[in-house]
Design a protein around this motif. Structure first.
Motif, PDB file in Angstrom:
ATOM      1  N   GLY A 169      24.000   7.433   1.930  1.00  0.00           N
ATOM      2  CA  GLY A 169      25.330   7.521   2.520  1.00  0.00           C
ATOM      3  C   GLY A 169      26.228   6.372   2.086  1.00  0.00           C
ATOM      4  O   GLY A 169      26.109   5.850   0.971  1.00  0.00           O
ATOM      5  N   ASP A 170      27.120   5.972   2.968  1.00  0.00           N
ATOM      6  CA  ASP A 170      28.030   4.851   2.705  1.00  0.00           C
ATOM      7  C   ASP A 170      27.265   3.547   2.897  1.00  0.00           C
ATOM      8  O   ASP A 170      26.893   3.197   4.017  1.00  0.00           O
ATOM      9  N   VAL A 171      27.030   2.829   1.801  1.00  0.00           N
ATOM     10  CA  VAL A 171      26.213   1.605   1.876  1.00  0.00           C
ATOM     11  C   VAL A 171      27.072   0.349   1.815  1.00  0.00           C
ATOM     12  O   VAL A 171      26.557  -0.738   1.576  1.00  0.00           O
ATOM     13  N   SER A 172      28.371   0.499   2.060  1.00  0.00           N
ATOM     14  CA  SER A 172      29.262  -0.664   1.942  1.00  0.00           C
ATOM     15  C   SER A 172      28.906  -1.770   2.923  1.00  0.00           C
ATOM     16  O   SER A 172      29.148  -2.951   2.662  1.00  0.00           O
ATOM     17  N   ASP A 173      28.300  -1.421   4.079  1.00  0.00           N
ATOM     18  CA  ASP A 173      27.899  -2.425   5.056  1.00  0.00           C
ATOM     19  C   ASP A 173      26.393  -2.691   5.034  1.00  0.00           C
ATOM     20  O   ASP A 173      25.871  -3.371   5.921  1.00  0.00           O
ATOM     21  N   LEU A 174      25.693  -2.152   4.030  1.00  0.00           N
ATOM     22  CA  LEU A 174      24.249  -2.355   3.895  1.00  0.00           C
ATOM     23  C   LEU A 174      23.955  -3.214   2.674  1.00  0.00           C
ATOM     24  O   LEU A 174      24.768  -3.286   1.744  1.00  0.00           O
ATOM     25  N   VAL A 175      22.778  -3.836   2.681  1.00  0.00           N
ATOM     26  CA  VAL A 175      22.379  -4.646   1.522  1.00  0.00           C
ATOM     27  C   VAL A 175      21.507  -3.847   0.558  1.00  0.00           C
ATOM     28  O   VAL A 175      21.028  -4.381  -0.437  1.00  0.00           O
ATOM     29  N   LEU A 200       0.836  -1.197   0.000  1.00  0.00           N
ATOM     30  CA  LEU A 200       0.000   0.000   0.000  1.00  0.00           C
ATOM     31  C   LEU A 200       0.873   1.251   0.000  1.00  0.00           C
ATOM     32  O   LEU A 200       1.549   1.539   0.986  1.00  0.00           O
ATOM     33  N   GLY A 201       0.889   1.971  -1.102  1.00  0.00           N
ATOM     34  CA  GLY A 201       1.723   3.164  -1.184  1.00  0.00           C
ATOM     35  C   GLY A 201       3.186   2.794  -1.237  1.00  0.00           C
ATOM     36  O   GLY A 201       3.925   2.978  -0.269  1.00  0.00           O
ATOM     37  N   VAL A 202       3.632   2.243  -2.377  1.00  0.00           N
ATOM     38  CA  VAL A 202       4.964   1.644  -2.450  1.00  0.00           C
ATOM     39  C   VAL A 202       6.087   2.667  -2.586  1.00  0.00           C
ATOM     40  O   VAL A 202       7.242   2.370  -2.304  1.00  0.00           O
ATOM     41  N   ALA A 203       5.771   3.875  -3.012  1.00  0.00           N
ATOM     42  CA  ALA A 203       6.824   4.852  -3.346  1.00  0.00           C
ATOM     43  C   ALA A 203       7.552   5.345  -2.106  1.00  0.00           C
ATOM     44  O   ALA A 203       6.950   5.647  -1.077  1.00  0.00           O
ATOM     45  N   GLY A 204       8.876   5.425  -2.227  1.00  0.00           N
ATOM     46  CA  GLY A 204       9.694   6.046  -1.183  1.00  0.00           C
ATOM     47  C   GLY A 204       9.786   5.256   0.094  1.00  0.00           C
ATOM     48  O   GLY A 204       9.827   5.832   1.185  1.00  0.00           O
ATOM     49  N   ALA A 205       9.858   3.921  -0.004  1.00  0.00           N
ATOM     50  CA  ALA A 205       9.866   3.072   1.190  1.00  0.00           C
ATOM     51  C   ALA A 205      11.020   3.405   2.124  1.00  0.00           C
ATOM     52  O   ALA A 205      10.864   3.383   3.344  1.00  0.00           O
ATOM     53  N   LYS A 206      12.184   3.725   1.583  1.00  0.00           N
ATOM     54  CA  LYS A 206      13.354   3.988   2.433  1.00  0.00           C
ATOM     55  C   LYS A 206      13.825   5.437   2.356  1.00  0.00           C
ATOM     56  O   LYS A 206      14.269   6.005   3.359  1.00  0.00           O
ATOM     57  N   THR A 207      13.718   6.034   1.174  1.00  0.00           N
ATOM     58  CA  THR A 207      14.260   7.383   0.987  1.00  0.00           C
ATOM     59  C   THR A 207      13.184   8.460   1.023  1.00  0.00           C
ATOM     60  O   THR A 207      13.505   9.650   1.075  1.00  0.00           O
ATOM     61  N   LEU A 218      27.699   1.356  -4.828  1.00  0.00           N
ATOM     62  CA  LEU A 218      28.162   2.238  -3.761  1.00  0.00           C
ATOM     63  C   LEU A 218      27.923   3.705  -4.116  1.00  0.00           C
ATOM     64  O   LEU A 218      27.468   4.498  -3.286  1.00  0.00           O
ATOM     65  N   GLU A 219      28.225   4.062  -5.363  1.00  0.00           N
ATOM     66  CA  GLU A 219      28.012   5.449  -5.789  1.00  0.00           C
ATOM     67  C   GLU A 219      26.520   5.761  -5.868  1.00  0.00           C
ATOM     68  O   GLU A 219      26.083   6.861  -5.498  1.00  0.00           O
ATOM     69  N   ALA A 220      25.719   4.795  -6.320  1.00  0.00           N
ATOM     70  CA  ALA A 220      24.271   5.000  -6.375  1.00  0.00           C
ATOM     71  C   ALA A 220      23.696   5.223  -4.982  1.00  0.00           C
ATOM     72  O   ALA A 220      22.799   6.040  -4.789  1.00  0.00           O
ATOM     73  N   GLY A 221      24.217   4.504  -3.997  1.00  0.00           N
ATOM     74  CA  GLY A 221      23.769   4.704  -2.621  1.00  0.00           C
ATOM     75  C   GLY A 221      23.980   6.128  -2.158  1.00  0.00           C
ATOM     76  O   GLY A 221      23.113   6.722  -1.497  1.00  0.00           O
ATOM     77  N   ARG A 222      25.122   6.704  -2.527  1.00  0.00           N
ATOM     78  CA  ARG A 222      25.381   8.102  -2.160  1.00  0.00           C
ATOM     79  C   ARG A 222      24.426   9.039  -2.899  1.00  0.00           C
ATOM     80  O   ARG A 222      23.885   9.984  -2.312  1.00  0.00           O
ATOM     81  N   LEU A 223      24.202   8.774  -4.181  1.00  0.00           N
ATOM     82  CA  LEU A 223      23.296   9.620  -4.960  1.00  0.00           C
ATOM     83  C   LEU A 223      21.865   9.564  -4.413  1.00  0.00           C
ATOM     84  O   LEU A 223      21.121  10.543  -4.480  1.00  0.00           O
TER      85      LEU A 223
END
Length: 350
Positions: free
Chosen positions: A233-239, A156-163, A224-229
């Motif tokens: 932030g630094d997503v090296s330790d995130l999935v 329900l309302g899928v847009a922007g789940a994390k950002t 990694l660069e897309a995560g910053r964009l």
């Protein structure tokens, strides 16, 4: 429980420590992380079988239950609660009814689930003749042997789940290291890339993609660069974000795709990834939309993946986009899990 094409223990939140650090230590012990075989725990030595669902009373006014997903890494002793998992999500409704958190209805029971990871609401419709969940049925999903009772999942309302934004960078297409990408956040933050831009077709097997270390290293640099964009932030330790390769369909579907978790190619396709890619197909200007062509909503998107196909229905309810998928689930074991934290034994009901 098996949920969709994933598997892992499902806990009542009250049976786990409240402190997040202690809770994660318990989960690492129960799954046996730190060994590629997870020989000391319940994990199966694969990211798809090293997952945890934690279910408890709702903290959202419109929900029936809370659901916290934990991706427990296999070799690294890391627990990541940043993403949702749509496959394990299919276990939540039946589990909540079995444990008395939700009262089962006479035929079908609708359970509104608050995903704590993302703040998103998902409605699960569970088959409950006589008020109890059933697991046998005729529904078949690719990547799982046999058949089962359907669990309908409506995001329900899928847009922007994390950002908080459907297009986190503000653009439908961005460029990283000479490669065009589309960053989209719908149920799961994704980095969508045309396979041909990386010298692939999108129809390769997971083993072929995983074995190409130069390709995998390049994909990780883009991620990694897309995560910053995307403002993560630094997503090296995130999935998250999850990379997705797309290509033209080979077997009558809408699109061919390969989904990464992110450091290995999924042997099927994640539900949240399917929701995100399906939404991208319906979002003008994205690479996925350009590949599949324009179409009005409601729209049915069939994604071809290594184990077959997954279908997602994209629609709009008012101003909010919705997406629906069909999964099956199966209880495998109910009992006691033994954990060891800082040399102290811990016994938990699972």
């Amino acid at each position: 429980m098996r949920g969709g094409t994933s598997r892992g223990p499902v806990f009542l939140s009250t049976d786990l420590p409240v402190d997040p650090d202690l809770r994660d230590e318990v989960l690492l012990s129960i799954l046996g992380s730190g060994s590629e075989l997870q020989i000391n725990g319940l994990g199966g030595g694969n990211p798809l079988t090293s997952k945890v669902a934690i279910v408890g009373p709702p903290t959202h006014p419109d929900a029936d239950v809370d659901y916290l997903f934990a991706q427990v890494k296999v070799v690294e002793r890391v627990v990541d609660t940043s993403p949702n998992c749509g496959n394990m999500l299919s276990t939540v409704g039946p589990f909540a009814i079995e444990k008395g958190l939700v009262v089962g209805q006479a035929d079908r029971t609708r359970v509104v689930i608050h995903n704590v990871n993302t703040g998103q609401l998902v409605a699960a419709t569970v088959q409950t003749p006589k008020g109890k969940p059933v697991y046998d049925g005729d529904t078949v999903i690719d990547g799982v042997p046999g058949s089962g009772a359907p669990v309908e999942l409506e995001f329900l309302g899928v847009a922007g789940a994390k950002t908080g934004k459907l297009l986190p960078t503000g653009s439908a297409i961005d460029m990283i290291a000479g490669v065009k990408i589309s960053c989209i956040d719908a149920a799961m933050p994704l980095v969508v890339i045309e396979a041909s831009a990386l010298g692939k077709t999108g129809s390769e097997t997971p083993a072929e993609l995983d074995a190409d270390r130069a390709f995998m290293d390049r994909l990780e640099r883009i991620r990694l660069e897309a995560g910053r964009l995307m403002g993560l932030g630094d997503v090296s330790d995130l999935v998250i974000p999850k990379p997705v390769l797309i290509g033209h369909p080979q077997n009558g579907g809408t699109i061919t795709a390969r989904y990464f978790m992110p450091h290995a190619c999924h042997k099927a396709f994640a539900v949240t990834g399917a929701v995100g890619l399906g939404t991208a197909c319906g979002t003008p200007g994205t690479l996925a939309h350009r590949l599949v062509g324009d179409a009005s909503l409601p729209r049915r998107v069939v994604i071809e993946h290594p184990s077959g196909r997954i279908e997602v229905a994209i629609d709009r309810r008012g101003s909010a986009a919705t997406a629906a998928v069909l999964r099956t689930t199966k209880p495998i074991l109910e009992g006691i899990a033994f954990a060891q934290v800082s040399g102290r034994p811990v016994i938990l009901a699972a």
